[in-house]
Design a protein around this motif. Structure first.
Motif, PDB file in Angstrom:
ATOM      1  N   PRO A  42       0.972  -1.112  -0.177  1.00  0.00           N
ATOM      2  CA  PRO A  42      -0.003   0.010   0.058  1.00  0.00           C
ATOM      3  C   PRO A  42       0.837   1.195   0.029  1.00  0.00           C
ATOM      4  CG  PRO A  42       0.307  -1.001   2.042  1.00  0.00           C
ATOM      5  CD  PRO A  42       0.782  -2.018   1.212  1.00  0.00           C
ATOM      6  N   PRO A  43       0.274   2.387  -0.608  1.00  0.00           N
ATOM      7  CA  PRO A  43       1.095   3.494  -0.223  1.00  0.00           C
ATOM      8  C   PRO A  43       1.131   4.179   1.205  1.00  0.00           C
ATOM      9  CG  PRO A  43      -1.050   4.279  -1.029  1.00  0.00           C
ATOM     10  CD  PRO A  43      -1.010   2.628  -1.109  1.00  0.00           C
ATOM     11  N   VAL A  44       1.957   5.049   1.395  1.00  0.00           N
ATOM     12  CA  VAL A  44       2.139   5.374   2.681  1.00  0.00           C
ATOM     13  C   VAL A  44       0.905   6.014   3.451  1.00  0.00           C
ATOM     14  CG1 VAL A  44       3.409   7.321   4.299  1.00  0.00           C
ATOM     15  CG2 VAL A  44       4.716   5.747   2.515  1.00  0.00           C
ATOM     16  N   TYR A  45       0.221   6.959   2.846  1.00  0.00           N
ATOM     17  CA  TYR A  45      -1.194   7.396   3.063  1.00  0.00           C
ATOM     18  C   TYR A  45      -2.336   6.467   2.580  1.00  0.00           C
ATOM     19  CZ  TYR A  45      -4.963  10.581   4.300  1.00  0.00           C
ATOM     20  OH  TYR A  45      -6.072  10.858   4.746  1.00  0.00           O
ATOM     21  N   ALA A  46      -2.691   5.511   3.129  1.00  0.00           N
ATOM     22  CA  ALA A  46      -3.653   4.467   2.723  1.00  0.00           C
ATOM     23  C   ALA A  46      -4.774   4.177   3.914  1.00  0.00           C
ATOM     24  CB  ALA A  46      -2.920   3.241   2.332  1.00  0.00           C
ATOM     25  N   PRO A  47      -5.694   5.468   3.996  1.00  0.00           N
ATOM     26  CA  PRO A  47      -6.717   5.268   4.978  1.00  0.00           C
ATOM     27  C   PRO A  47      -7.496   3.850   4.802  1.00  0.00           C
ATOM     28  CG  PRO A  47      -6.493   7.382   4.271  1.00  0.00           C
ATOM     29  CD  PRO A  47      -5.817   6.408   3.418  1.00  0.00           C
ATOM     30  N   PRO A  48      -7.677   3.190   5.938  1.00  0.00           N
ATOM     31  CA  PRO A  48      -8.519   1.808   5.967  1.00  0.00           C
ATOM     32  C   PRO A  48      -9.980   2.154   5.202  1.00  0.00           C
ATOM     33  CG  PRO A  48      -7.549   2.137   8.162  1.00  0.00           C
ATOM     34  CD  PRO A  48      -7.247   3.693   7.518  1.00  0.00           C
ATOM     35  N   SER A  49     -10.614   1.037   4.806  1.00  0.00           N
ATOM     36  CA  SER A  49     -12.023   1.374   4.281  1.00  0.00           C
ATOM     37  C   SER A  49     -13.116   1.216   5.759  1.00  0.00           C
ATOM     38  CB  SER A  49     -12.319   0.249   3.403  1.00  0.00           C
ATOM     39  OG  SER A  49     -12.247  -0.963   4.067  1.00  0.00           O
ATOM     40  N   ALA A  50     -14.199   1.835   5.349  1.00  0.00           N
ATOM     41  CA  ALA A  50     -15.142   1.529   6.523  1.00  0.00           C
ATOM     42  C   ALA A  50     -15.227  -0.018   7.131  1.00  0.00           C
ATOM     43  CB  ALA A  50     -16.390   2.020   6.055  1.00  0.00           C
ATOM     44  N   GLU A  51     -15.235  -0.917   6.052  1.00  0.00           N
ATOM     45  CA  GLU A  51     -15.107  -2.142   6.384  1.00  0.00           C
ATOM     46  C   GLU A  51     -14.173  -2.572   7.332  1.00  0.00           C
ATOM     47  OE1 GLU A  51     -15.482  -6.580   4.137  1.00  0.00           O
ATOM     48  OE2 GLU A  51     -15.047  -4.580   2.943  1.00  0.00           O
ATOM     49  N   ALA A  52     -12.939  -2.035   6.613  1.00  0.00           N
ATOM     50  CA  ALA A  52     -11.500  -2.320   7.555  1.00  0.00           C
ATOM     51  C   ALA A  52     -11.517  -1.799   8.966  1.00  0.00           C
ATOM     52  CB  ALA A  52     -10.359  -1.837   6.703  1.00  0.00           C
ATOM     53  N   ARG A  53     -12.157  -0.760   9.145  1.00  0.00           N
ATOM     54  CA  ARG A  53     -12.065  -0.084  10.409  1.00  0.00           C
ATOM     55  C   ARG A  53     -13.186  -0.757  11.328  1.00  0.00           C
ATOM     56  NH1 ARG A  53      -9.915   4.618  11.142  1.00  0.00           N
ATOM     57  NH2 ARG A  53      -9.384   5.932   9.509  1.00  0.00           N
ATOM     58  N   ALA A  54     -14.253  -1.293  10.716  1.00  0.00           N
ATOM     59  CA  ALA A  54     -15.207  -2.115  11.618  1.00  0.00           C
ATOM     60  C   ALA A  54     -14.519  -3.400  11.992  1.00  0.00           C
ATOM     61  CB  ALA A  54     -16.460  -2.379  10.575  1.00  0.00           C
ATOM     62  N   GLN A  55     -13.971  -4.170  10.885  1.00  0.00           N
ATOM     63  CA  GLN A  55     -13.121  -5.167  11.319  1.00  0.00           C
ATOM     64  C   GLN A  55     -12.054  -5.174  12.399  1.00  0.00           C
ATOM     65  OE1 GLN A  55     -13.504  -8.473   9.573  1.00  0.00           O
ATOM     66  NE2 GLN A  55     -12.593  -8.581  11.417  1.00  0.00           N
ATOM     67  N   ALA A  56     -11.503  -4.127  12.345  1.00  0.00           N
ATOM     68  CA  ALA A  56     -10.276  -3.751  13.472  1.00  0.00           C
ATOM     69  C   ALA A  56     -10.939  -3.613  14.791  1.00  0.00           C
ATOM     70  CB  ALA A  56      -9.697  -2.609  13.064  1.00  0.00           C
ATOM     71  N   VAL A  57     -12.130  -2.989  14.748  1.00  0.00           N
ATOM     72  CA  VAL A  57     -12.955  -2.933  16.161  1.00  0.00           C
ATOM     73  C   VAL A  57     -13.252  -4.192  16.636  1.00  0.00           C
ATOM     74  CG1 VAL A  57     -14.789  -1.784  17.350  1.00  0.00           C
ATOM     75  CG2 VAL A  57     -13.762  -0.513  15.712  1.00  0.00           C
ATOM     76  N   ALA A  58     -13.950  -4.964  15.739  1.00  0.00           N
ATOM     77  CA  ALA A  58     -14.349  -6.385  16.177  1.00  0.00           C
ATOM     78  C   ALA A  58     -13.096  -7.092  16.501  1.00  0.00           C
ATOM     79  CB  ALA A  58     -15.087  -6.977  15.034  1.00  0.00           C
ATOM     80  N   THR A  59     -12.022  -7.012  15.556  1.00  0.00           N
ATOM     81  CA  THR A  59     -10.871  -7.765  16.019  1.00  0.00           C
ATOM     82  C   THR A  59     -10.284  -7.395  17.469  1.00  0.00           C
ATOM     83  OG1 THR A  59     -10.172  -8.192  13.968  1.00  0.00           O
ATOM     84  CG2 THR A  59      -8.555  -8.351  15.637  1.00  0.00           C
ATOM     85  N   ALA A  60     -10.074  -6.019  17.755  1.00  0.00           N
ATOM     86  CA  ALA A  60      -9.728  -5.537  19.102  1.00  0.00           C
ATOM     87  C   ALA A  60     -10.793  -5.953  20.470  1.00  0.00           C
ATOM     88  CB  ALA A  60      -9.603  -4.079  18.819  1.00  0.00           C
ATOM     89  N   ASN A  61     -11.878  -5.888  19.960  1.00  0.00           N
ATOM     90  CA  ASN A  61     -12.759  -6.238  21.065  1.00  0.00           C
ATOM     91  C   ASN A  61     -12.777  -7.759  21.327  1.00  0.00           C
ATOM     92  OD1 ASN A  61     -13.929  -3.721  21.120  1.00  0.00           O
ATOM     93  ND2 ASN A  61     -15.718  -4.019  19.761  1.00  0.00           N
ATOM     94  N   ALA A  62     -12.563  -8.473  20.371  1.00  0.00           N
ATOM     95  CA  ALA A  62     -12.475 -10.042  20.737  1.00  0.00           C
ATOM     96  C   ALA A  62     -11.411 -10.241  21.352  1.00  0.00           C
ATOM     97  CB  ALA A  62     -12.658 -10.780  19.297  1.00  0.00           C
ATOM     98  N   THR A  63      -9.990  -9.445  21.128  1.00  0.00           N
ATOM     99  CA  THR A  63      -8.832  -9.827  21.601  1.00  0.00           C
ATOM    100  C   THR A  63      -9.014  -9.268  22.878  1.00  0.00           C
ATOM    101  OG1 THR A  63      -7.573  -9.196  19.498  1.00  0.00           O
ATOM    102  CG2 THR A  63      -6.431  -9.239  21.692  1.00  0.00           C
ATOM    103  N   LEU A  64      -9.569  -8.023  23.478  1.00  0.00           N
ATOM    104  CA  LEU A  64      -9.613  -7.695  24.885  1.00  0.00           C
ATOM    105  C   LEU A  64     -10.347  -8.576  25.684  1.00  0.00           C
ATOM    106  CD1 LEU A  64      -9.929  -3.829  24.274  1.00  0.00           C
ATOM    107  CD2 LEU A  64      -8.136  -5.072  24.948  1.00  0.00           C
ATOM    108  N   ALA A  65     -11.519  -9.238  24.895  1.00  0.00           N
ATOM    109  CA  ALA A  65     -12.545  -9.979  25.626  1.00  0.00           C
ATOM    110  C   ALA A  65     -11.714 -11.452  26.047  1.00  0.00           C
ATOM    111  CB  ALA A  65     -13.795 -10.361  25.205  1.00  0.00           C
TER     112      ALA A  65
END
Length: 535
Positions: A42-65
């Protein structure tokens, strides 16, 4: 508008076994995705898509739980997502606030870093050092705590409503009142956060949102182009393309006029000072995006106002805006590129990871060094010719604040009487001097010990010859490490975070990882438990 001016930017959890609660050295491992593996760099500036942001939240929540052991989370605690920013190549950093029995936990924040798709966890950072098991009944009332906090400043303008919190930046969590006092010290304005023990009334710690620095010259050329706003007959020094960025006087009012032609190039002219402030802040914004993959000063697409005309030989960041004074001869305003970028660097520090770095001179020195590093990065990005303000690793070299040249020297801090390397005395060293070790580390990482055409630099331990990886890569690693900051922020944590960042950013090579390690070793910051290995 552009103006030519007469004046002088849901994963499947499979975390490997870990030994420390402060860092995850292996990632969550979803089912392999061939499309992901085959995707282009990816280029240096490559903001995640809305889907990727939602996926990150789900992944982080699952990790913390699933892994409460990583964060020392107890049954009376909750996490809430407080911030989600992306960085270099779209890597994501999710900051969670922590509450205990309904009270905010100061120092209990957790930062989860994921890949750009939000599927794999790179690290989990928590500042908490021991589990919270305290009673939440206060023996000291809010009025007493307020009076104690008020007494910490010689000049007080207002005192905020005390908030009962759990103070957890030290080894043992304590019940405390946090009181914010607005006023001034003998030298500068102050926005002081005071933590008063809710059981015995003693002061646990305090920290100031105001971070002071010193200046450079106003030499950015004539004319320069800055972004302003307005139309014929009514213009404003407001940059609508970089939300929050504007410039005016000490009363906070933005400068306006009937023409879009600002300043006269004089070192004493305040309109010219705003030209220089906007020019530098806009260059820094562009550098953050192009080199570091960051969306503005906050990481979420915003910046802050600048104020000029401060009647002091100083410049500072107060948590809400930057303010710039003049040199001691009163011939130049303190709005050159490296000083402006330094003050906004404090804002970047405040908006990275868990926010503040904690109290004390060690975290304060790292904060000051952060400003210096962003000054150097912005100067190198702008790459002005020798006739203006060329890129270097000196801080305030042209302001001649008190007749002694630059304020700090990054390749040899000792040239200004500051420590080149870390030692046990750093926690008691004044913050502007305590910036020395990390400044030195950044120079060694960027340029090495004997760069062609640039100053040589020495080491305090380890190999005597180091090869730099370039300032752009060094900046990417530094910002990515800063994105996982937790309080209290220390040199040991900064080393572990930047080593981990180097591996996440450059997984196909160990050159960057080993260069980060070697540069930290060179300034006497050794490896600690939890540091990633390469390969």
């Amino acid at each position: 508008m552009n103006s030519k001016l007469k004046a002088g930017a849901v994963a499947v959890l499979a975390i490997a076994a870990l030994t420390t609660p402060s860092a995850v050295n292996a990632a969550t491992a979803p089912v392999d995705n061939p499309a992901r593996a085959a995707s282009a760099e990816p280029p240096v500036y490559a903001p995640p898509s809305a889907e990727a942001r939602a996926q990150a939240v789900a992944t982080a929540n699952a990790t913390l739980a699933a892994r409460a052991d990583l964060t020392l989370k107890g049954e009376n605690e909750k996490f809430n997502l407080a911030a989600n920013v992306s960085g270099v190549k779209g890597l994501q950093y999710l900051t969670y606030s922590r509450s205990y029995r309904g009270l905010r936990v100061h120092g209990g924040e957790v930062v989860v870093a994921t890949d750009r798709f939000g599927e794999r966890v790179g690290s989990v950072e928590s500042g908490l050092q021991s589990r919270i098991t305290i009673d939440v009944t206060s023996r000291v009332d809010a009025a007493t705590a307020s009076a104690t906090a008020r007494a910490q400043l010689p000049t007080v303008e207002s005192v905020g409503t005390p908030e009962l919190v759990v103070h957890a930046t030290t080894t043992t969590p304590r019940l405390a009142w946090e009181v914010v006092v607005n006023g001034a010290t003998q030298e500068a304005p102050s926005v002081l956060h005071v933590f008063v023990d809710a059981l015995d009334g003693s002061i646990i710690e305090s920290y100031d949102d105001v971070h002071a620095g010193t200046g450079n010259s106003y030499y950015n050329g004539n004319p320069v182009t800055i972004q302003t706003s307005g139309s014929s007959g009514s213009y404003s020094m407001t940059d609508t393309t970089r939300p929050g960025l504007r410039c005016g006087g000490q009363n906070g009012a933005v400068y306006t006029k009937s023409t879009d032609n600002w300043g006269n190039g004089s070192g004493t002219n305040l309109e010219t000072a705003c030209v220089d402030a906007l020019y530098a802040a806009q260059k820094q914004w562009d550098m953050l995006r192009t080199w570091l993959g960051r969306n503005g000063v906050t990481g979420t697409g915003r910046s802050y106002p600048a104020r000029v005309g401060l009647a002091a030989v100083n410049a500072y960041w107060n948590g809400s805006y930057t303010s710039f004074g003049r040199n001691s001869a009163n011939t130049r305003q303190a709005t050159p590129m490296d000083v402006v970028a330094h003050e906004y660097g404090h804002a970047i520090f405040q908006n990275s990871g868990s926010g503040g770095g904690g109290s004390g001179n060690e975290s304060g020195g790292l904060n000051e060094s952060t400003g210096d590093i962003y000054g150097a990065l912005t100067e190198h990005y702008a790459n002005q010719p020798a006739t203006l303000d060329p890129p270097d690793y000196l801080v305030g070299e042209e302001v001649n604040l008190s007749g002694s040249g630059e304020i700090r020297n990054m390749y040899n801090p000792s040239a200004k009487g500051h420590p080149n390397c870390y030692s046990s005395s750093i926690p008691s060293t004044p913050v502007h001097s305590a910036a020395g070790p990390q400044n030195h580390w950044f120079y060694l990482l960027s340029e090495g010990t004997n760069p062609v055409g640039k100053p040589a630099s020495t080491v305090c331990s380890g190999p005597t010859t180091l090869t730099g990886i370039g300032i752009q890569k060094a900046g990417q690693i530094f910002q990515s490490g800063l994105n996982t900051k937790t309080a209290p922020w220390t040199h040991a944590k900064a080393r572990r975070a930047t080593v981990s960042a180097a591996k996440s950013l450059f997984p196909g090579s160990c050159v960057e990882v080993n260069a980060v390690k070697a540069a930290w070793t060179a300034v006497n910051v050794p490896a600690t438990s939890g540091e990633v290995a390469c390969p």
